[in-house]
Design a protein around this motif. Structure first.
Motif, PDB file in Angstrom:
ATOM      1  N   ASP A 312      28.403 -27.668  68.792  1.00 54.53           N
ATOM      2  CA  ASP A 312      27.405 -28.237  68.180  1.00 54.53           C
ATOM      3  C   ASP A 312      25.918 -27.679  68.630  1.00 54.53           C
ATOM      4  N   MET A 313      24.881 -27.765  67.809  1.00 53.54           N
ATOM      5  CA  MET A 313      23.832 -27.283  67.972  1.00 53.54           C
ATOM      6  C   MET A 313      22.548 -28.567  67.473  1.00 53.54           C
ATOM      7  N   GLU A 314      21.684 -28.659  68.263  1.00 49.20           N
ATOM      8  CA  GLU A 314      20.443 -29.579  68.108  1.00 49.20           C
ATOM      9  C   GLU A 314      19.132 -29.092  68.181  1.00 49.20           C
ATOM     10  N   PHE A 315      18.343 -29.062  67.269  1.00 47.78           N
ATOM     11  CA  PHE A 315      17.136 -28.437  67.124  1.00 47.78           C
ATOM     12  C   PHE A 315      16.141 -29.242  67.951  1.00 47.78           C
ATOM     13  N   LEU A 316      15.304 -28.758  68.697  1.00 50.46           N
ATOM     14  CA  LEU A 316      14.379 -29.540  69.463  1.00 50.46           C
ATOM     15  C   LEU A 316      12.820 -29.007  69.407  1.00 50.46           C
ATOM     16  N   PHE A 320      16.748 -24.688  70.441  1.00 51.30           N
ATOM     17  CA  PHE A 320      17.956 -25.139  70.241  1.00 51.30           C
ATOM     18  C   PHE A 320      18.851 -25.618  71.616  1.00 51.30           C
ATOM     19  N   ARG A 321      19.334 -26.920  71.437  1.00 51.26           N
ATOM     20  CA  ARG A 321      20.216 -27.209  72.534  1.00 51.26           C
ATOM     21  C   ARG A 321      21.823 -27.150  72.016  1.00 51.26           C
ATOM     22  N   GLU A 323      25.943 -27.264  72.295  1.00 47.79           N
ATOM     23  CA  GLU A 323      27.219 -27.695  73.147  1.00 47.79           C
ATOM     24  C   GLU A 323      28.407 -26.586  73.201  1.00 47.79           C
ATOM     25  N   ASP A 337      20.336 -24.208  76.695  1.00 49.17           N
ATOM     26  CA  ASP A 337      19.120 -24.011  75.876  1.00 49.17           C
ATOM     27  C   ASP A 337      18.853 -22.765  75.130  1.00 49.17           C
ATOM     28  N   THR A 350      26.587 -23.490  64.653  1.00 45.01           N
ATOM     29  CA  THR A 350      27.965 -24.054  64.831  1.00 45.01           C
ATOM     30  C   THR A 350      29.180 -23.252  64.540  1.00 45.01           C
TER      31      THR A 350
END
Length: 371
Positions: A312-316, A320-321, A323, A337, A350
């Motif tokens: 999984d990837m989260e844009f911050l 990007f963070r 998993e 990160d 992902t």
């Protein structure tokens, strides 16, 4: 200063409320002109400790000295401090000028000297034209500045701040954070601030006192606390920290599944269950093109590499963070990160497979029993 006697010294300070121990055997030295933050979760004892220093609570045991004077049993009125509360505690029926002058009125100072002092203080906190207003006519940030001016009115040797910014919105909090630190440096007043906000502590403090369940977990500079945490609690409370079960394989190595990794020296017994800790920003991605640090494809610790998959990837915003999963991790997940440039350069998304490096100098090991 190094080699000089501390301005404030606490020895064996404990506080019991009935059968509940709020503080246990606290020992701490604060140097003159230093900015110290008490940091910890709600209920850890940090506000109780601040109130004991102020004399608003009396310790069950222990000694407190300030500037070489034992103040352990003195009432607040005989202690040399100014205090700013979270709720501002301004008098709503008094103008800003009268609020700031309140502590000066019974000191024998002449009216003209008092007026001059109040004017200096309001200019100091950036409110030179607000003296005739009442607290209700001011914003939260302005009210906190008035509270700060009032606390400084008597030129105290010690300034105590009890979560002074927690009631403010993020933008005002960030601005006032910088202003309070700049003011403290300019005045050179010894300052202790209570906060549960790690960002406040990291940006404002000369040293941080991390507390949990009434004890001091670690004392150090912001960089020491962040880069060299002494326990899983400190590591997890300050910033984000991966904590993955592993097994110790000698003083400088651990086993993560079937993979042997080099790490920082530690004191966990060989063969014992342990926790591998590493910051997300220290996880280095490697692929066909380049990693996120160093030369393209450069690997600092070849033995500390393994194949992983982005689950999984989260844009911050600035990064990007991700998993990550991988065979050595078992059922655990590794948080990493990655800079925007690294993600773009390597085509990370992902489902992407890549090689991950855990640099040995960034891998810390804790006993599983200390978590």
């Amino acid at each position: 200063m190094p080699g000089s006697a501390p301005y404030l010294r606490l020895r064996g300070v404990s506080k019991d409320f009935g059968n509940f121990t709020a503080l246990q055997d606290i020992a701490l030295d604060v140097n003159e002109g230093e900015f110290v933050c008490f940091l910890g979760p709600s209920g850890c004892g940090k506000t109780t400790l601040l109130r004991i220093i102020a004399g608003l609570e009396i310790q069950t045991a222990g000694q407190i000295t300030q500037a070489g004077v034992d103040i352990s049993g003195l009432p607040p009125s005989q202690r040399d401090f100014g205090i700013v509360f979270q709720s501002y505690a301004l008098f709503p029926n008094l103008t800003v000028t009268r609020n700031v002058a309140y502590g000066l009125e019974n000191t024998g100072l002449s009216r003209s000297a008092t007026v001059k002092r109040v004017k200096e203080l309001l200019e100091l906190v950036g409110l030179p034209d607000q003296g005739s207003k009442y607290p209700a006519q001011l914003s939260g940030g302005q009210q906190q500045r008035v509270a700060l001016a009032r606390a400084l009115a008597m030129s105290p040797g010690l300034l105590l701040l009890d979560e002074p910014l927690s009631a403010l919105d993020a933008q005002v909090r960030g601005h006032l954070r910088h202003e309070i630190k700049s003011l403290q440096r300019r005045l050179g007043v010894t300052t202790i601030m209570v906060t549960h906000d790690q960002e406040e502590a990291l940006t404002m403090a000369d040293r941080i006192v991390v507390m949990d369940h009434g004890v001091v977990e670690q004392v150090g500079t912001p960089l020491e606390i962040y880069r060299e945490p002494v326990s899983p609690f400190v590591a997890n409370f300050i910033g984000t920290m991966n904590q993955i079960p592993c097994e110790v394989n000698g003083a400088g190595g651990v086993k993560l599944g079937m993979l042997s990794l080099a790490c920082q020296d530690h004191k966990v017994q060989s063969g014992a269950p342990a926790i591998l800790a590493i910051r997300p920003e220290d996880v280095v991605p490697h692929g066909a093109d380049a990693g996120s640090r160093g030369a393209p494809g450069a690997i600092a610790t070849p033995g500390n590499c393994f194949d992983a998959r982005i689950e999984d990837m989260e844009f911050l915003g600035s990064f990007f963070r991700a998993e990550l999963s991988g065979l050595p991790l078992g059922d655990a997940r590794l948080i990493a990160d990655f800079s925007i440039n690294a993600v773009r350069r390597m085509g990370l998304e992902t489902g992407t497979g890549l090689t991950i490096e855990l640099p040995a100098d960034r891998v810390r090991i804790f006993s599983a029993g200390s978590a």
